[in-house]
Design a protein around this motif. Structure first.
Motif, PDB file in Angstrom:
ATOM      1  N   ALA A  91       0.850  -1.258  -0.086  1.00 41.16           N
ATOM      2  CA  ALA A  91      -0.127  -0.113   0.066  1.00 41.16           C
ATOM      3  C   ALA A  91       0.898   1.329  -0.025  1.00 41.16           C
ATOM      4  O   ALA A  91       0.623   2.126  -0.643  1.00 41.16           O
ATOM      5  CB  ALA A  91      -1.037   0.078   1.284  1.00 41.16           C
ATOM      6  N   PRO A  92       2.041   1.407   0.768  1.00 44.24           N
ATOM      7  CA  PRO A  92       2.696   2.476   0.795  1.00 44.24           C
ATOM      8  C   PRO A  92       3.177   3.049  -0.621  1.00 44.24           C
ATOM      9  O   PRO A  92       3.396   4.085  -1.012  1.00 44.24           O
ATOM     10  CB  PRO A  92       3.782   2.391   1.814  1.00 44.24           C
ATOM     11  CG  PRO A  92       3.223   1.376   2.562  1.00 44.24           C
ATOM     12  CD  PRO A  92       2.421   0.517   1.879  1.00 44.24           C
ATOM     13  N   GLN A  93       3.882   1.897  -1.084  1.00 45.82           N
ATOM     14  CA  GLN A  93       4.377   2.115  -2.595  1.00 45.82           C
ATOM     15  C   GLN A  93       3.307   2.280  -3.523  1.00 45.82           C
ATOM     16  O   GLN A  93       3.506   3.043  -4.543  1.00 45.82           O
ATOM     17  CB  GLN A  93       5.166   0.865  -2.946  1.00 45.82           C
ATOM     18  CG  GLN A  93       6.639   0.648  -2.086  1.00 45.82           C
ATOM     19  CD  GLN A  93       6.279  -0.235  -0.881  1.00 45.82           C
ATOM     20  OE1 GLN A  93       5.170  -0.763  -0.437  1.00 45.82           O
ATOM     21  NE2 GLN A  93       7.099  -0.105   0.158  1.00 45.82           N
ATOM     22  N   LEU A  94       2.344   1.556  -3.483  1.00 46.23           N
ATOM     23  CA  LEU A  94       1.109   1.998  -4.380  1.00 46.23           C
ATOM     24  C   LEU A  94       0.733   3.259  -4.112  1.00 46.23           C
ATOM     25  O   LEU A  94       0.401   4.021  -5.531  1.00 46.23           O
ATOM     26  CB  LEU A  94      -0.288   0.972  -4.021  1.00 46.23           C
ATOM     27  CG  LEU A  94      -1.426   1.391  -4.754  1.00 46.23           C
ATOM     28  CD1 LEU A  94      -1.074   0.987  -6.346  1.00 46.23           C
ATOM     29  CD2 LEU A  94      -2.496   0.271  -4.431  1.00 46.23           C
ATOM     30  N   LYS A  95       0.532   3.785  -3.121  1.00 46.97           N
ATOM     31  CA  LYS A  95       0.108   5.410  -2.940  1.00 46.97           C
ATOM     32  C   LYS A  95       0.895   6.477  -3.710  1.00 46.97           C
ATOM     33  O   LYS A  95       0.685   7.368  -4.597  1.00 46.97           O
ATOM     34  CB  LYS A  95       0.057   5.680  -1.606  1.00 46.97           C
ATOM     35  CG  LYS A  95      -1.104   5.032  -0.910  1.00 46.97           C
ATOM     36  CD  LYS A  95      -1.221   5.197   0.517  1.00 46.97           C
ATOM     37  CE  LYS A  95      -2.443   4.521   1.265  1.00 46.97           C
ATOM     38  NZ  LYS A  95      -2.326   4.762   2.827  1.00 46.97           N
ATOM     39  N   VAL A  96       2.446   6.127  -3.267  1.00 50.81           N
ATOM     40  CA  VAL A  96       3.411   6.815  -4.152  1.00 50.81           C
ATOM     41  C   VAL A  96       3.533   6.762  -5.692  1.00 50.81           C
ATOM     42  O   VAL A  96       3.341   7.773  -6.331  1.00 50.81           O
ATOM     43  CB  VAL A  96       4.794   6.406  -3.850  1.00 50.81           C
ATOM     44  CG1 VAL A  96       5.972   7.121  -4.546  1.00 50.81           C
ATOM     45  CG2 VAL A  96       4.954   6.809  -2.119  1.00 50.81           C
ATOM     46  N   HIS A  97       3.013   5.612  -6.286  1.00 55.35           N
ATOM     47  CA  HIS A  97       3.134   5.333  -7.578  1.00 55.35           C
ATOM     48  C   HIS A  97       1.562   6.001  -8.198  1.00 55.35           C
ATOM     49  O   HIS A  97       1.586   6.342  -9.443  1.00 55.35           O
ATOM     50  CB  HIS A  97       3.286   3.772  -8.090  1.00 55.35           C
ATOM     51  CG  HIS A  97       4.586   3.558  -8.123  1.00 55.35           C
ATOM     52  ND1 HIS A  97       5.613   4.085  -8.882  1.00 55.35           N
ATOM     53  CD2 HIS A  97       5.362   3.031  -7.062  1.00 55.35           C
ATOM     54  CE1 HIS A  97       6.871   3.890  -8.707  1.00 55.35           C
ATOM     55  NE2 HIS A  97       6.822   3.194  -7.395  1.00 55.35           N
ATOM     56  N   ILE A  98       0.585   5.626  -7.505  1.00 51.62           N
ATOM     57  CA  ILE A  98      -0.579   6.524  -7.759  1.00 51.62           C
ATOM     58  C   ILE A  98      -0.464   7.959  -8.024  1.00 51.62           C
ATOM     59  O   ILE A  98      -0.898   8.416  -9.008  1.00 51.62           O
ATOM     60  CB  ILE A  98      -1.941   6.285  -6.959  1.00 51.62           C
ATOM     61  CG1 ILE A  98      -2.444   4.915  -6.966  1.00 51.62           C
ATOM     62  CG2 ILE A  98      -3.074   7.054  -7.129  1.00 51.62           C
ATOM     63  CD1 ILE A  98      -3.247   4.239  -5.806  1.00 51.62           C
TER      64      ILE A  98
END
Length: 129
Positions: free
Chosen positions: A73-80
């Motif tokens: 989730a943390p990486q997903l948010k950065v990439h969103i």
């Protein structure tokens, strides 16, 4: 940290993620500076810098992959946010996440949608002129 790969990777990271990417790198400096260097050189200096796909397509692929993983989730948010930074619309991001329900399951897609909702709320799209 002045290798061609590092310089190219840092420039690409800034182009995609802006300050958020730099924050990740800086947060690793006291525990794993070599990992921070590798994170810049390999994904951003080597892979993201390749010809063949534009940054928008690359970021949509990353959003899909991180959604499918279901545990990043943390990486997903950065990439969103990175996807938005390189020109992806909120609708495109949401559609890619919904598509992952077919391949990664509804829980992964739900988690991805909630991550997107959070990012969109924290960083509203400026009104177009």
């Amino acid at each position: 940290m002045n290798s061609e790969r590092y310089v190219r990777g840092l420039a690409k990271l800034k182009e995609i993620d802006g300050q958020a990417g730099e924050n990740v790198i800086n947060s690793l400096s006291d525990i794993a500076p070599d990992f921070a260097r590798l994170l810049i050189e390999f994904p951003f200096g080597d892979i993201y810098s390749r010809p063949g796909l534009d940054l928008k397509t690359r970021e949509l692929a990353v959003v899909a992959a991180l959604t499918a993983l279901g545990n990043a989730a943390p990486q997903l948010k950065v990439h969103i946010q990175g996807a938005r930074n390189v020109g992806c619309s909120e609708q495109e991001i949401v559609e890619v996440i919904i598509q992952m329900a077919v391949y990664a399951g509804f829980p992964a897609a739900l988690n991805g949608l909630f991550a997107a909702k959070e990012v969109f709320a924290q960083h509203p799209t400026p009104p177009s002129h």
